[in-house]
Design a protein around this motif. Structure first.
Motif, PDB file in Angstrom:
ATOM      1  N   SER A  91     106.916  83.603  64.500  1.00 20.13           N
ATOM      2  CA  SER A  91     106.254  84.028  63.269  1.00 20.13           C
ATOM      3  C   SER A  91     107.100  83.573  62.301  1.00 20.13           C
ATOM      4  O   SER A  91     108.440  83.181  62.572  1.00 20.13           O
ATOM      5  N   VAL A  92     106.422  83.298  61.078  1.00 22.69           N
ATOM      6  CA  VAL A  92     107.334  83.009  59.914  1.00 22.69           C
ATOM      7  C   VAL A  92     107.003  83.949  58.806  1.00 22.69           C
ATOM      8  O   VAL A  92     105.592  84.365  58.768  1.00 22.69           O
ATOM      9  N   MET A  93     107.814  84.776  58.203  1.00 25.56           N
ATOM     10  CA  MET A  93     107.514  85.587  57.026  1.00 25.56           C
ATOM     11  C   MET A  93     108.297  85.462  55.723  1.00 25.56           C
ATOM     12  O   MET A  93     109.555  85.031  55.778  1.00 25.56           O
ATOM     13  N   LEU A  94     107.640  85.509  54.518  1.00 22.46           N
ATOM     14  CA  LEU A  94     107.957  85.163  53.200  1.00 22.46           C
ATOM     15  C   LEU A  94     107.840  86.378  52.629  1.00 22.46           C
ATOM     16  O   LEU A  94     106.671  86.942  52.264  1.00 22.46           O
ATOM     17  N   LEU A  95     108.851  86.802  51.877  1.00 21.10           N
ATOM     18  CA  LEU A  95     108.879  88.021  51.145  1.00 21.10           C
ATOM     19  C   LEU A  95     109.562  87.910  49.663  1.00 21.10           C
ATOM     20  O   LEU A  95     110.180  87.172  49.371  1.00 21.10           O
ATOM     21  N   ALA A  96     108.925  88.741  48.820  1.00 24.70           N
ATOM     22  CA  ALA A  96     109.222  88.606  47.357  1.00 24.70           C
ATOM     23  C   ALA A  96     109.192  89.831  46.560  1.00 24.70           C
ATOM     24  O   ALA A  96     108.307  90.676  47.096  1.00 24.70           O
ATOM     25  N   LYS A  97     110.135  90.399  45.793  1.00 25.34           N
ATOM     26  CA  LYS A  97     110.066  91.594  45.040  1.00 25.34           C
ATOM     27  C   LYS A  97     110.663  91.300  43.687  1.00 25.34           C
ATOM     28  O   LYS A  97     111.722  90.505  43.498  1.00 25.34           O
ATOM     29  N   TYR A  98     110.106  91.328  42.808  1.00 27.79           N
ATOM     30  CA  TYR A  98     110.556  91.609  41.606  1.00 27.79           C
ATOM     31  C   TYR A  98     110.543  92.949  40.758  1.00 27.79           C
ATOM     32  O   TYR A  98     109.723  93.872  40.867  1.00 27.79           O
ATOM     33  N   THR A  99     111.818  93.127  40.465  1.00 32.89           N
ATOM     34  CA  THR A  99     112.182  94.519  39.584  1.00 32.89           C
ATOM     35  C   THR A  99     112.504  94.490  38.092  1.00 32.89           C
ATOM     36  O   THR A  99     113.283  93.435  37.756  1.00 32.89           O
ATOM     37  N   TYR A 100     111.930  95.386  37.250  1.00 32.88           N
ATOM     38  CA  TYR A 100     112.067  95.329  35.890  1.00 32.88           C
ATOM     39  C   TYR A 100     112.078  96.816  35.331  1.00 32.88           C
ATOM     40  O   TYR A 100     110.933  97.217  35.410  1.00 32.88           O
ATOM     41  N   GLY A 101     113.254  97.239  35.243  1.00 36.05           N
ATOM     42  CA  GLY A 101     113.230  98.658  34.827  1.00 36.05           C
ATOM     43  C   GLY A 101     112.695  99.293  35.989  1.00 36.05           C
ATOM     44  O   GLY A 101     113.194  99.420  37.141  1.00 36.05           O
ATOM     45  N   PRO A 102     111.633 100.413  35.500  1.00 36.42           N
ATOM     46  CA  PRO A 102     111.189 101.089  36.720  1.00 36.42           C
ATOM     47  C   PRO A 102     109.886 100.822  37.487  1.00 36.42           C
ATOM     48  O   PRO A 102     109.403 101.435  38.180  1.00 36.42           O
ATOM     49  N   VAL A 103     109.577  99.455  37.019  1.00 33.55           N
ATOM     50  CA  VAL A 103     108.671  98.761  37.877  1.00 33.55           C
ATOM     51  C   VAL A 103     109.112  97.870  39.154  1.00 33.55           C
ATOM     52  O   VAL A 103     110.110  97.013  38.735  1.00 33.55           O
ATOM     53  N   LYS A 104     108.337  97.944  39.983  1.00 27.13           N
ATOM     54  CA  LYS A 104     108.733  96.979  41.328  1.00 27.13           C
ATOM     55  C   LYS A 104     107.464  96.397  41.517  1.00 27.13           C
ATOM     56  O   LYS A 104     106.452  97.155  41.959  1.00 27.13           O
ATOM     57  N   VAL A 105     107.474  95.188  41.653  1.00 24.20           N
ATOM     58  CA  VAL A 105     105.986  94.274  42.252  1.00 24.20           C
ATOM     59  C   VAL A 105     106.688  93.450  43.371  1.00 24.20           C
ATOM     60  O   VAL A 105     107.530  92.647  43.314  1.00 24.20           O
ATOM     61  N   PHE A 106     105.641  93.764  44.634  1.00 24.67           N
ATOM     62  CA  PHE A 106     106.392  93.183  45.760  1.00 24.67           C
ATOM     63  C   PHE A 106     105.021  92.257  46.473  1.00 24.67           C
ATOM     64  O   PHE A 106     103.824  92.829  45.927  1.00 24.67           O
ATOM     65  N   GLY A 107     105.328  91.335  47.243  1.00 28.70           N
ATOM     66  CA  GLY A 107     104.252  90.505  48.148  1.00 28.70           C
ATOM     67  C   GLY A 107     104.964  89.929  49.133  1.00 28.70           C
ATOM     68  O   GLY A 107     106.137  89.747  49.339  1.00 28.70           O
ATOM     69  N   GLY A 108     103.975  89.682  50.213  1.00 29.54           N
ATOM     70  CA  GLY A 108     104.608  89.016  51.456  1.00 29.54           C
ATOM     71  C   GLY A 108     103.299  88.295  52.066  1.00 29.54           C
ATOM     72  O   GLY A 108     102.357  88.646  51.787  1.00 29.54           O
ATOM     73  N   TYR A 109     103.916  87.407  53.139  1.00 31.54           N
ATOM     74  CA  TYR A 109     102.828  86.772  53.814  1.00 31.54           C
ATOM     75  C   TYR A 109     103.678  86.529  55.197  1.00 31.54           C
ATOM     76  O   TYR A 109     105.008  86.217  55.396  1.00 31.54           O
ATOM     77  N   GLU A 110     102.850  86.715  56.322  1.00 28.52           N
ATOM     78  CA  GLU A 110     103.588  86.535  57.720  1.00 28.52           C
ATOM     79  C   GLU A 110     102.415  85.734  58.526  1.00 28.52           C
ATOM     80  O   GLU A 110     101.256  86.112  58.449  1.00 28.52           O
TER      81      GLU A 110
END
Length: 191
Positions: A91-110
């Protein structure tokens, strides 16, 4: 699940790398004969614009066990055992997370690729001391057509207070038809 494994992680500035190796097999309460994972990633500061974290993970699991319960007929013949499908999984997994103050946005693919096992199994004892007998073990599930499972997810988290977060997420799975004789209806359970 790895019961016996060693892991090494190193951080160099904003970058990170890690490696994991699972040793020992079923007898040491593992769900595979061996496995390894490699990870690279980093955290990238945008100053007043927040922080972006990115990671990529490669994984290889040999002779992985996917267990399921017995049918009534199988339970009559082999009580106290489980059905096991054995495969080599990459398997290959790609992950991302963006944090700006009280907000976190995340995503991923496997992307997980299931192939025939490198070492076909016969009767063995797996996790929690549960036995799989040769008659209930499948080593050829992915011999003709390999199974590919793709998993996508995304979401957001908002810190309303120090003790209250609101989170929403979306998950999506795509699986190919790996039946030896592909069909376009629900007459087979392998899709």
């Amino acid at each position: 699940r790895y019961s016996t494994a060693v892991k090494y992680r190193v951080d160099v500035g904003q970058f990170r790398a890690a490696a994991l190796y699972q040793f020992g097999g079923y007898g040491l309460n593992n769900a595979s004969t061996n496995a390894y994972e490699l990870q690279v990633g980093g955290d990238f500061s945008g100053g007043a614009y927040g922080k972006l974290s990115l990671d990529a993970i490669y994984s290889r699991v040999n002779d992985a066990v996917s267990s399921s319960s017995l049918s009534a007929a199988q339970n009559t013949k082999f009580p106290g055992t489980v059905v096991a499908t054995i495969s080599d999984d990459t398997s290959v997994m790609l992950l991302a997370k963006y944090t700006y103050g009280p907000v976190k946005v995340f995503g991923g693919y496997e992307n997980i690729y299931f192939a025939p096992p490198s070492t076909p199994q016969t009767t063995f004892t797996d996790i929690a001391g549960i036995t799989s007998v040769t008659a209930n073990i499948t080593n050829t599930a992915y011999t003709t057509n390999q199974k590919t499972l793709q998993v996508f997810w995304t979401g957001a988290k908002y810190a309303v207070t120090d003790k209250l977060d609101l989170t929403g997420a979306y998950y999506h799975y795509i699986q190919n038809n790996y039946n030896p004789v592909p069909c376009s209806n629900s007459t087979t359970s392998s899709k």
